[in-house]
Each structure stands twice: as C-alpha cells, then as structure tokens.
Design an enzyme around this catalytic site. Sequence first.
Site, PDB file in Angstrom:
ATOM      1  N   ARG A 164      -8.758  -0.611   5.930  1.00 33.00           N
ATOM      2  CA  ARG A 164      -8.965  -1.731   6.850  1.00 33.00           C
ATOM      3  C   ARG A 164      -9.551  -1.197   8.149  1.00 33.00           C
ATOM      4  O   ARG A 164      -9.151  -0.143   8.630  1.00 33.00           O
ATOM      5  CB  ARG A 164      -7.630  -2.409   7.165  1.00 33.00           C
ATOM      6  CG  ARG A 164      -7.101  -3.285   6.060  1.00 33.00           C
ATOM      7  CD  ARG A 164      -5.889  -4.081   6.518  1.00 33.00           C
ATOM      8  NE  ARG A 164      -4.725  -3.254   6.780  1.00 33.00           N
ATOM      9  CZ  ARG A 164      -4.296  -2.911   7.973  1.00 33.00           C
ATOM     10  NH1 ARG A 164      -4.922  -3.309   9.053  1.00 33.00           N
ATOM     11  NH2 ARG A 164      -3.227  -2.164   8.107  1.00 33.00           N
TER      12      ARG A 164
ATOM     13  N   TYR B 165     -13.474  -3.074   0.617  1.00 39.69           N
ATOM     14  CA  TYR B 165     -12.171  -2.419   0.463  1.00 39.69           C
ATOM     15  C   TYR B 165     -11.005  -3.304   0.922  1.00 39.69           C
ATOM     16  O   TYR B 165     -10.979  -3.777   2.069  1.00 39.69           O
ATOM     17  CB  TYR B 165     -12.137  -1.100   1.253  1.00 39.69           C
ATOM     18  CG  TYR B 165     -11.113  -0.143   0.681  1.00 39.69           C
ATOM     19  CD1 TYR B 165     -11.466   0.758  -0.317  1.00 39.69           C
ATOM     20  CD2 TYR B 165      -9.787  -0.192   1.079  1.00 39.69           C
ATOM     21  CE1 TYR B 165     -10.528   1.590  -0.885  1.00 39.69           C
ATOM     22  CE2 TYR B 165      -8.841   0.645   0.513  1.00 39.69           C
ATOM     23  CZ  TYR B 165      -9.225   1.541  -0.465  1.00 39.69           C
ATOM     24  OH  TYR B 165      -8.295   2.367  -1.032  1.00 39.69           O
TER      25      TYR B 165
ATOM     26  N   LYS C 210      -4.676 -10.232   4.058  1.00 37.04           N
ATOM     27  CA  LYS C 210      -4.353 -10.156   5.484  1.00 37.04           C
ATOM     28  C   LYS C 210      -5.066 -11.254   6.278  1.00 37.04           C
ATOM     29  O   LYS C 210      -4.498 -11.829   7.204  1.00 37.04           O
ATOM     30  CB  LYS C 210      -4.731  -8.784   6.037  1.00 37.04           C
ATOM     31  CG  LYS C 210      -4.126  -7.599   5.280  1.00 37.04           C
ATOM     32  CD  LYS C 210      -2.624  -7.559   5.388  1.00 37.04           C
ATOM     33  CE  LYS C 210      -2.083  -6.223   4.867  1.00 37.04           C
ATOM     34  NZ  LYS C 210      -0.623  -6.163   4.925  1.00 37.04           N
TER      35      LYS C 210
ATOM     36  N   HIS D 220       4.678 -10.535   7.762  1.00 35.45           N
ATOM     37  CA  HIS D 220       4.293  -9.290   7.074  1.00 35.45           C
ATOM     38  C   HIS D 220       5.583  -8.659   6.554  1.00 35.45           C
ATOM     39  O   HIS D 220       6.145  -7.757   7.171  1.00 35.45           O
ATOM     40  CB  HIS D 220       3.567  -8.379   8.079  1.00 35.45           C
ATOM     41  CG  HIS D 220       2.968  -7.153   7.480  1.00 35.45           C
ATOM     42  ND1 HIS D 220       2.786  -5.989   8.189  1.00 35.45           N
ATOM     43  CD2 HIS D 220       2.508  -6.893   6.231  1.00 35.45           C
ATOM     44  CE1 HIS D 220       2.229  -5.080   7.417  1.00 35.45           C
ATOM     45  NE2 HIS D 220       2.056  -5.597   6.224  1.00 35.45           N
TER      46      HIS D 220
ATOM     47  N   SER E  76       3.181  -0.987   8.606  1.00 36.06           N
ATOM     48  CA  SER E  76       2.498  -0.370   7.467  1.00 36.06           C
ATOM     49  C   SER E  76       2.987   1.068   7.297  1.00 36.06           C
ATOM     50  O   SER E  76       3.285   1.748   8.286  1.00 36.06           O
ATOM     51  CB  SER E  76       0.986  -0.359   7.707  1.00 36.06           C
ATOM     52  OG  SER E  76       0.517  -1.665   7.933  1.00 36.06           O
TER      53      SER E  76
ATOM     54  N   CYS F 266       5.779   2.281   5.961  1.00 39.10           N
ATOM     55  CA  CYS F 266       7.213   2.562   6.127  1.00 39.10           C
ATOM     56  C   CYS F 266       7.969   2.345   4.823  1.00 39.10           C
ATOM     57  O   CYS F 266       9.201   2.265   4.817  1.00 39.10           O
ATOM     58  CB  CYS F 266       7.819   1.673   7.206  1.00 39.10           C
ATOM     59  SG  CYS F 266       7.473   2.216   8.885  1.00 39.10           S
TER      60      CYS F 266
ATOM     61  N   ASP G 196       4.627  -7.520   0.454  1.00 37.42           N
ATOM     62  CA  ASP G 196       3.776  -7.418   1.652  1.00 37.42           C
ATOM     63  C   ASP G 196       3.784  -8.654   2.538  1.00 37.42           C
ATOM     64  O   ASP G 196       3.747  -8.516   3.748  1.00 37.42           O
ATOM     65  CB  ASP G 196       2.334  -7.106   1.214  1.00 37.42           C
ATOM     66  CG  ASP G 196       1.465  -6.591   2.349  1.00 37.42           C
ATOM     67  OD1 ASP G 196       1.971  -5.802   3.167  1.00 37.42           O
ATOM     68  OD2 ASP G 196       0.293  -6.979   2.431  1.00 37.42           O
TER      69      ASP G 196
ATOM     70  N   ARG H 196      -5.244   3.287  -3.657  1.00 36.17           N
ATOM     71  CA  ARG H 196      -4.446   2.095  -3.951  1.00 36.17           C
ATOM     72  C   ARG H 196      -4.328   1.791  -5.438  1.00 36.17           C
ATOM     73  O   ARG H 196      -5.175   2.195  -6.233  1.00 36.17           O
ATOM     74  CB  ARG H 196      -5.124   0.878  -3.300  1.00 36.17           C
ATOM     75  CG  ARG H 196      -5.219   0.949  -1.792  1.00 36.17           C
ATOM     76  CD  ARG H 196      -3.916   0.612  -1.164  1.00 36.17           C
ATOM     77  NE  ARG H 196      -3.915   0.683   0.280  1.00 36.17           N
ATOM     78  CZ  ARG H 196      -3.160  -0.102   1.053  1.00 36.17           C
ATOM     79  NH1 ARG H 196      -2.351  -0.989   0.521  1.00 36.17           N
ATOM     80  NH2 ARG H 196      -3.177   0.052   2.360  1.00 36.17           N
TER      81      ARG H 196
HETATM   82  C1  OXD Z   1      -0.968  -2.724   5.369  1.00 33.13           C
HETATM   83  C2  OXD Z   1      -1.290  -3.013   3.969  1.00 33.13           C
HETATM   84  O1  OXD Z   1      -1.675  -1.947   6.010  1.00 33.13           O
HETATM   85  O2  OXD Z   1      -0.509  -3.750   3.333  1.00 33.13           O
HETATM   86  O3  OXD Z   1       0.014  -3.268   5.868  1.00 33.13           O
HETATM   87  O4  OXD Z   1      -2.324  -2.556   3.475  1.00 33.13           O
HETATM   88 MN    MN Z   2       0.932  -4.679   4.621  1.00 31.69          MN
END
Ligand code: OXD
Ligand code: MN
Length: 605
Positions: free
Chosen positions: A80, A219, A228, A248, A270, A272, A295, A387
């Site tokens: 991202r 991506y 998102k 989130h 993100s 964690c 998520d 991913r």
């Molecule tokens: C993030 C993801 O960065 O889910 O939170 O990709």
């Molecule tokens: Mn996320």
Amino acid sequence: MTVTAPPVTSSFAVPRDVAEWVDRIADLAQPRDIVWCSGSLPERRHLIEELVEAGTLIPLNPDLRPNSYLARSNPQDVARVESRTFVCTPREEDAGPTNNWREPLAMREELRSLFEGAMRGRTMYVVPFAMGPVGGPLTRYGVQVTDSPYVVVSMGIMTRMGAPALSRIAEGAAWVPAVHSVGAPLGYGETDVPWPCNPTKYIVQFPATREIWSFGSAYGGNAILAKKAFALRIASALGHDEGWLAAHMLLLKVTSPQGTARHIAAAFPSACGKTNFAMLRPTLPGWKVETLGDDIVWIGPGSDGRLRAINPEAGFFGVAPGTSRETNPVAIDMLARDTIFTNVALTDDGDVWWEGLTPSAPDHLIDWQGRDWTPSSPEPAAHPNSRFTVAAQNCPTIADDWDAPEGVPLDAVVFGGRRASNVPLVAQANSWEHGMLIGATLSSEQTAAAEGTVGALRRDPFAMLPFCGLHMADHWADWLAVGSSVANPPAVFQVNWFRKGRGGRFLWPGFGENIRVLAWMLGRLDGTAPGVDSPLGTLPAEGELDYLSAGVSGEEWGELMSVDRRALFAESDDTERYLSTFSPRVPVAIYAQLRQLRVRLASGE
Ligand code: OXD
Ligand code: MN
C-alpha cells in the site's frame, strides 16, 4: 469496442445507472473491450487460464498445493502506498490532520487526465460486489471497474462478487463506484508484461460522494478497492452519516468448556498479528476459538439493544512471512489449496516458501523476483509484504455464523498495540467512554523506555491511521455515539502481547496462550472473575489467569502486569499533546476520560 454482456438469467438486469457510469468510464479510459463479471466458476476458471497464459499466475504443483498459484509483482508495486492515498473531502478540515487532502475538483481534473486512454489495449472488467452477506441489513454494495484480471480474481475471493450483488443494485440498493486502472495502456501490437503498473500511483477517496479512483498499482489495498478504500475509508464516512462503525478489526467467537460463546472484535495496528489472533488455536483444553474475520468489521446497533457485527469481506489477504505451524497452524491448513500467493518464493518442486515457514530454508529457491536463491543470498526469498489470498470458507476454524446476514452480537471490543513498556497484558476499561480513550490513544513503541519515562510512541488511533475517510476525531465521536445508542454496549479491554522485561525479552508467550486472556475476559463478562482495580481499569486478580501454566514465572507476571504510575503519568502528558493535534474536534468525553485517568494515577487509587 466489444462488450461482453453478463450472462442473462431470469433475475439478472444491469441497472441503468451502473450501465451509464460504465459507459462514461469507458469513454474516458478507452478500453479495448468490456466484460461484465457474473462471479461464476467458469468465468473464474477462464480468467485464471488467461492469467497463466500471460505469465501473471504460475500454477503451483497440484499434488502439493492444489488449485493454487503464485504471482510476482513488479518490484515497484509491493505494498500500500500511504503517501499516494488521498481523502478528498470538500473542506480540508474534514479530512483532519492524519490524511493527505486534495481539493476534490482539482483532484478530479488530475484524475481525468490520468485516466484518459489509460485502459487502451486492455479489457475493462465490471465487477459488482457486496460487502457483507447479500441482503443483510449491514451489507453495502459496490461496482469496481478494473483493467487487471488479477484484481478481478482477487475481488472474487475477497468479496461476494457478481450477479447477486448486481441484482440488489438493480432493486435500488445504493452502490459505491470504484474505478481502477493499472495505468499501463498497450499500444497496437505491443506485448504485455506479467504485472503491468505505473510508477505514478493514486489511491483517491471522495467520501462525500462515496467514490473511489485508483491508478498505477495492482497490489493489495491499492487495487482491491473493496478492502481498505471501501470497507474502511468510504465506509467510515457512510457509517458517520448512518450511525454505524467501520473498524480495522478482527472478529472471533470464543466458546468456553461450559459452552458459553462470546463474540469479540479486536483492533491492532498493521503487523501486530491480527490474523494469528483471529485463528488462535487454544492451549487450554476444552476451549474453542472460531474465526469470523481477520481485518475489517462493521458494527451497528441491533434491534435487541446490543451492537451487532459483520465481517464485510469474504476472504483473507494475509501476510505470509512469519506464518508457520507454530505461529498459526490454522492458517497453514487454510493455505493448503485454492490460494493465490503473491511475492513468496517458489520451491524446486513447485510449492511455496517464505521466511519463517520452516525453521531452516530449503537449499535452493526461486525468490519473489524470479531469481535463484540460496540460504547465503543476501536478501529474503519472499518479500516481507508477500501475501496469500484465500476464501473464508477455506479456513478450518471459520465460525458457522460468520456470514449470518444480521451479524453477530458483539460482547467485547479489544484494543492492542505493540507496547514494550507501560501497558499490561490485559485490563478492562471502566466504561465504554474509558474504552474509547484507550482506542483513540492506541500506540506502538519500538524500544522500551528508560525507567519512569516512555519510549517514542507511534499513535495509531483505533488502528485506523491510514484507513479513516474522515477527521479522526469525528470517528472517535462516532464510536462514542454508536456505543451509547444501545442499552448494553460491549465490554472494552486493552491488551498487550508485546511487553518486554528488563532483559529485553518478551514477557508473554502469545499465540495459543492468548486463550488465557480470552478466558479471563469471559470470566469478566460472566461475573466469575472479580478482578482488581487499578488506574488503568480492572486487572486479573491473583489466581484468575493461570500464567504459570503458560510458562511465565511469578516475577515475570509481576513485570508483565505492573502499573508504573510515574511512567504512565509521563505518557498521559504525551497523550494530552497528541490529542491537542486534533483540536478542536476531540470529543469532550475523551478529554474527561484523560483527566480521570490522571486523577487515578496521581491519587494512588
Ligand atoms: C494492513 C493490511 O496493512 O491489512 O492493515 O494489509
Ligand atoms: Mn489491515
């Protein structure tokens, strides 16, 4: 231009407003042809065949990883891009200090020239989708046009894509338009590359008009616009107007040996371990954890005086490195088939590998850039942000109510950062408002602070820093309002799996042992764990959480749960400075909670 109409079924009609919008985008982007996606299996198979032929997807060994593929992105398109993510509210102050803002009209002009002819030589796919079970009260709809078949296949995993969503739109459901181009038009006779993209990238949200435009990347969250861009940024604005929350968060169901089941949503920044927590395999006998999402959660008031929650997505787009039988055995089983991997390494027998999957690396691999790799190679074999994309149904612990149209009743909300110091393993907030202070000031810190002070904190309020489509403090007000709109708001907890001891060692083993923390939460909800008061809220009383069986000594437990008033007071100064950056929009309840915390810290209460 040729147009492939969607397959005609008795219940299938293309809504006129969608058709007109598609025409307008086609006039601008000038694709070679247009394909309407029905979401059918033959359509999916056909797209995958095309992607294999184009070299975008590499089939994995079907004996080792059936129906699975590897994609390698352009090395300039691996994550991202927050610096190129824009929230274009009409007034700058409504985007707040945490977003990149651009004036909407000026941005529209910029997008118009970017998108002019951007799809030349490519197919434009029209992808209708539902976020949430089709027909559910919390469900919302969207249509993405994209010139990337990889994105179509990903949307097919991550959303309920296709004809049923379009039918709902035809019946009058509101829909969010999302325009996506990889920004790599093909000249006549020009050969394509496996991962077309553009060095210039834009991920643009218009929250007031509920529109998304994305250019230059294929991506993840840059391109799978349902995720998102829609389900967090646009949805936070929708929720603001309609009285619900886009969060989130992961969503799980935990069931005690006595059969009591509770639903818990948890926000972590993100990286964690949200996916690991959502798929936790309990070390405590008789306990069960089931997964609803990893998520994003949408939360709204139900008619029963409680908050209800859905996972608007239909799949998992998780980070591969670090996922192993030890850290997340459920995910390892989930990824056994039907998975698209992106930017992981390829083994000599046609399977995948990433750092952390096994204790030692194979002797030879093809790395994420298609180069030979051996354990002595200087760079990782898999990209750190590589991913997996896989359907929710493939998760062995998916809960039976994960796609209940009306959502699940939410019993508890959890906030957790990566904190080396100050924050104990678990504490229960004194009230919904106190919990909202914890959410608003959520933070991570890389290094433990010197005694009595606090390390540099990276604040990530509600774990929404890059994902909020409105002024962050207005989002806090939404949390306060939605919680107080129901008679029985969920309990709120703060957790920290990452506290370090004096030697710099993690004090808590985490992973499957986190079930002990969930079990204590259930004890609080059922009234069987009285706990002890502290300035941070209620902590487990001695005997309520069996840390010894988790391999934590009494001394380590003392460190893990310690409440250092001096350091916490210093942190509260930092918190005050932090909140002032959102002035004058910080809800009074948040300031009131901070004052009360400072009084508790000062008074030795
Ligand atoms: C993030 C993801 O960065 O889910 O939170 O990709
Ligand atoms: Mn996320």
